[in-house]
Design a protein around this motif. Structure first.
Motif, short mmCIF file in Angstrom:
data_model
loop_
_atom_site.label_atom_id
_atom_site.label_comp_id
_atom_site.label_asym_id
_atom_site.label_seq_id
_atom_site.Cartn_x
_atom_site.Cartn_y
_atom_site.Cartn_z
N GLU A 125 -0.01 -6.66 30.50
CA GLU A 125 -0.88 -6.90 31.79
C GLU A 125 -1.86 -6.21 32.00
O GLU A 125 -3.00 -6.34 32.53
CB GLU A 125 -0.36 -6.37 32.90
CG GLU A 125 1.03 -7.48 32.48
CD GLU A 125 1.92 -7.35 33.73
OE1 GLU A 125 2.21 -6.59 34.53
OE2 GLU A 125 3.24 -8.23 34.48
N THR A 134 1.21 -16.58 32.55
CA THR A 134 0.84 -18.51 31.34
C THR A 134 1.57 -18.91 31.98
O THR A 134 1.51 -20.06 31.26
CB THR A 134 0.91 -16.46 30.42
OG1 THR A 134 2.83 -16.33 30.24
CG2 THR A 134 0.61 -15.99 30.28
N THR A 161 1.58 -11.54 32.57
CA THR A 161 1.50 -12.10 30.89
C THR A 161 2.92 -13.01 30.68
O THR A 161 2.45 -13.43 29.19
CB THR A 161 0.87 -11.09 30.40
OG1 THR A 161 2.08 -9.51 29.83
CG2 THR A 161 0.14 -10.50 30.27
#
Length: 336
Positions: free
Chosen positions: A190, A286, A249
């Protein structure tokens, strides 16, 4: 004797401003020349009985007469563009002085009138360069906003006919972050994504949308002795509120949503002024499970948004598939 640096800078500023005005003036005259040529071509073409055949003959013959004398700027392809330019913008008062020929070449490629009007309004409002305009079109900005809005709402906000009242009217899902230069097949922490966003802050603000300004990164807050760090804080002057962004992420969990809700509550209680609206929280991730997001948040939630990001420009087919999924989801919800 030595000249003052302030005096030299003032003269340099005058020269720079004058050069910019001269360039803009040349661009304006060039655009008008192309428009007038396009008008003459189309009007002459309409005199022919078989317009399609005569039109092709007309442009081809005209280019053979002009190109040897005036160069490739008057080739068959360019003259055809001039004709399309006039057909797309038949009213001279509709032309914008801040648009150059590259802007117009990009706009006349857009066949859908509503889509073209959206980009004209956004370009005029945000003063995009021709390169920025092309990037926004390539990233399917119009289609991404349609995923959570209807055409009428998208156009009314773009034209400044009304101020957006819902975060979904300006936040895209997905967000396209290809300008970060990160490889999509790689795994990132991140902090890596956050640093890339700060490095490319101007492009990220462009992707976020209208009215955003940067406030802080890794904003430290204290809650009864415990210390927390908020990834990114922005302010939106159109919505008149703080906007908190948390980066994930991985696929988001209900714990991530709860953490962001806590940050939003903190800002509402300790940072927000009375005249400002409630803080908005964005989970940039994501992947997400929309059902988990919906169940975790209150039914009347308008302040927490989960938006996927992708590190590459979407294809038109990807956006079409996404819109179809959203329509099917809405139909399913309305029937249940």
């Amino acid at each position: 004797m030595e000249l003052k640096k302030e005096f030299i800078r003032q003269i340099e500023s005058i020269i720079s401003t004058s050069k910019e005005k001269a360039i803009r003036s040349v661009d304006t005259h060039r655009v008008m020349m192309y428009w007038e040529i396009g008008k003459e071509i189309l009007e002459e073409e309409q005199e022919g009985k078989d317009r399609a055949v005569y039109g092709d003959f007309l442009i081809k013959t005209l280019s053979e007469a002009l190109e040897p004398q005036y160069g490739s700027g008057f080739s068959y392809r360019q003259l055809y563009l001039f004709r399309q330019f006039y057909r797309t913008f038949p009213i001279v008062n509709a032309l914008r002085s801040q648009f150059n020929w590259t802007h117009y070449k990009t706009l006349i490629r857009i066949e859908n009138k509503e889509k073209r009007e959206f980009y004209i309004a956004e370009n005029e409002k945000n003063n995009w360069s021709a390169r920025q305009l092309e990037r926004q079109i390539n990233s399917q900005l119009f289609e991404r906003l349609l995923l959570s809005n209807d055409v009428k709402a998208v156009l009314s906000v773009a034209r400044k006919e009304r101020v957006p009242t819902d975060v979904k009217e300006i936040i895209k899902d997905p967000m396209v972050l290809e300008f970060l230069g990160l490889k999509r097949e790689s795994a990132y922490y991140e902090k890596d994504l956050e640093q890339a966003i700060i490095t490319h802050l101007q492009e990220f603000l462009l992707e976020l949308g209208n009215g955003f300004s940067f406030v802080a990164r890794q904003k430290r807050i204290h809650i009864d002795g415990d210390e927390f760090f908020i990834d990114l804080v922005f302010y939106n002057r159109l919505l008149q509120c703080f906007v908190i962004i948390e980066i994930k992420t991985t696929k988001i969990t209900h714990q991530d949503i709860g953490q962001l809700q806590m940050y939003v509550n903190y800002y509402d209680r300790f940072e927000k002024q009375d005249f400002e609206n409630s803080t908005i929280g964005i989970l940039l991730c994501t992947d997400k499970n929309d059902a988990v997001v919906k169940i975790t948040l209150p039914e009347n939630n308008k302040n927490i948004v989960a938006s996927k990001y992708q590190l590459y420009l979407p294809t038109e087919q990807q956006l079409i598939d996404e819109i179809k999924r959203e329509i099917e989801k809405l139909d399913s919800e309305s029937n249940s």
